[in-house]
Design an enzyme around this catalytic site. Structure first.
Site, short mmCIF file in Angstrom:
data_model
loop_
_atom_site.label_atom_id
_atom_site.label_comp_id
_atom_site.label_asym_id
_atom_site.label_seq_id
_atom_site.Cartn_x
_atom_site.Cartn_y
_atom_site.Cartn_z
N ALA A 116 0.82 -1.21 0.00
CA ALA A 116 0.00 0.00 0.00
C ALA A 116 0.86 1.27 0.00
O ALA A 116 0.34 2.36 0.19
CB ALA A 116 -0.92 0.00 1.22
N GLY A 117 2.19 1.11 -0.15
CA GLY A 117 3.05 2.29 -0.18
C GLY A 117 3.46 2.78 1.20
O GLY A 117 4.00 3.87 1.35
N LEU A 118 3.20 1.96 2.23
CA LEU A 118 3.51 2.39 3.60
C LEU A 118 4.72 1.65 4.17
O LEU A 118 4.91 1.62 5.39
CB LEU A 118 2.28 2.23 4.50
CG LEU A 118 1.05 3.04 4.07
CD1 LEU A 118 -0.11 2.81 5.02
CD2 LEU A 118 1.38 4.54 3.98
N GLY A 119 5.53 1.06 3.32
CA GLY A 119 6.82 0.53 3.75
C GLY A 119 6.73 -0.78 4.52
O GLY A 119 7.63 -1.09 5.32
N SER A 120 5.68 -1.56 4.26
CA SER A 120 5.51 -2.82 4.99
C SER A 120 6.69 -3.78 4.74
O SER A 120 7.24 -4.37 5.68
CB SER A 120 4.18 -3.45 4.58
OG SER A 120 4.22 -4.82 4.70
N SER A 121 7.11 -3.92 3.49
CA SER A 121 8.16 -4.91 3.21
C SER A 121 9.49 -4.47 3.83
O SER A 121 10.23 -5.30 4.38
CB SER A 121 8.30 -5.17 1.71
OG SER A 121 8.78 -4.02 1.07
N ALA A 122 9.78 -3.17 3.81
CA ALA A 122 11.04 -2.70 4.41
C ALA A 122 11.00 -2.92 5.93
O ALA A 122 11.98 -3.37 6.52
CB ALA A 122 11.26 -1.22 4.11
N ASP A 141 13.08 3.48 2.09
CA ASP A 141 12.19 2.73 2.99
C ASP A 141 12.96 2.06 4.13
O ASP A 141 12.55 2.13 5.30
CB ASP A 141 11.41 1.67 2.21
CG ASP A 141 10.37 2.27 1.28
OD1 ASP A 141 10.41 3.49 1.05
OD2 ASP A 141 9.51 1.52 0.78
C1 MEV Z 1 8.75 3.61 -2.59
O1 MEV Z 1 8.40 3.68 -1.22
C2 MEV Z 1 9.24 4.93 -3.09
C3 MEV Z 1 9.74 4.98 -4.54
O2 MEV Z 1 10.40 6.25 -4.68
C4 MEV Z 1 10.70 3.85 -4.87
C5 MEV Z 1 12.04 3.98 -4.17
O3 MEV Z 1 12.37 5.03 -3.63
O4 MEV Z 1 12.78 2.97 -4.22
C6 MEV Z 1 8.59 4.93 -5.54
#
Ligand code: MEV
Length: 327
Positions: free
Chosen positions: A109-115, A157
């Protein structure tokens, strides 16, 4: 003996995508965390309990054996497997592991779960095997896992998940910890559309290959928005942060990473009185973020719900990765 490590998710306020090339991303850690519990095993298996997500299984060598759930779930565990193995290689110790994964960070969802999961895996494995890892070593080893999921991510991330707080991050330069305290009146809206960061980064790269001058101009503008955004954050100038978020959303739309669901949530938030709103993370689905007057947090949340998004009022987490022995 077992060890528990937790690490926060993140929200990018400015600079996603452009950070892959140049210029800073401004990012906060959020009060949603991934938690890994690690225990040694007598055999060489690495077993993952992800029962919150409905699956469990173990690796014997590189082969995945499901215990609960489908075989393809093994692919989802590659990043953690790499993170754990690279950690053992780095500290020159080896062991079978039981890893239990729990997280309240929405996935993909773009909230850095995998990191956050990779950072917590490294920290838990390192502590369990007395590796005495520094924060920077945890961050670097987690990046090895992140590469399995995202290709060649910028590193933003794993850095924010390790260090927490508010960071300015620039690829090849590193982090600047921003001296900032307290919260920001932010609402995240999840479009509930899952997406792949790797694919979206590749899409922007392909657009840049076809239109290098135009896209480089947009990337430079995003970098400028990030630099101005950082000044506005330090000054707690919410209307200015809002303006810059709106501009950033336009620039991200220009490189093709917004979708109508995100645009609807961005406009709903602005319509409910937010100073500004933009997608956050890689786009293509996932989340948007809005800054608002503190009095309007509820209104903005309700507007996101009414537009079929899932709102989260988030706080900045000043705790990065944390590890404790459970005895
Ligand atoms: C992903 O959280 C952010 C992006 O800029 C990819 C990255 O920085 O590796 C889209």
């Amino acid at each position: 003996m077992s060890v528990e490590a937790t690490a926060p998710g993140k929200a990018i306020l400015f600079g996603e995508h452009s950070v892959v090339y140049r210029g800073p991303a401004i990012v906060i850690a959020i009060d949603r965390r991934a938690k890994i519990t690690a225990k040694e095993r007598d055999d060489e298996r690495i077993r993952f309990d992800c029962l919150d997500l409905g699956f469990e299984g173990y690796f014997e060598g590189d082969e995945y054996h499901p215990v609960a759930g489908e075989e393809w779930r093994g692919n989802r565990l590659q990043a953690m497997l790499v993170a754990a193995r690279k950690t053992m290689e780095h500290i020159d110790k080896t062991s079978g592991l039981d890893l239990t994964v729990r997280s309240d960070i929405p996935i993909a969802a773009g909230l850095g779960s995998s990191a956050a999961i990779c950072v917590a895996t490294v920290a838990a494995t390192g502590e369990l095997l007395d590796g005495n890892l520094s924060q920077q070593e945890i961050c670097d080893l987690a990046y090895e896992g992140e590469k399995m999921v995202h290709g060649t991510p910028s590193g933003v991330d794993n850095n924010i998940s390790t260090y927490g707080g508010v960071l300015s991050y620039e690829t090849g330069v590193g982090i600047e910890k921003i001296d900032f305290q307290g919260g920001l009146p932010l609402v995240i809206g999840n479009s509930k559309r899952k997406r792949s960061t790797r694919r979206l980064v590749a899409r922007v790269r392909a657009l840049r290959d076809r239109n290098p001058e135009l896209v480089d101009g947009l990337i430079d503008s995003m970098g400028e928005v990030s630099r101005k955004g950082l000044e506005a954050i330090k000054a707690r100038d919410y209307p200015m942060i809002g303006d810059l978020m709106n501009i950033n959303h336009g620039l991200l739309s220009s490189v093709g990473v917004s979708i109508s669901r995100l645009d609807i949530l961005v406009h709903a938030a602005r319509g409910a009185g937010a100073y500004g709103a933009k997608l956050t993370g890689a786009g293509g689905g996932g989340c948007m973020i809005a800054i608002t007057d503190p009095d309007k947090l509820r209104d903005v949340s309700r507007a996101i719900s009414r537009s079929r998004g899932e709102p989260h009022i988030v706080n900045i987490s000043y705790e990065g990765v944390e590890t404790r022995r459970l005895g």
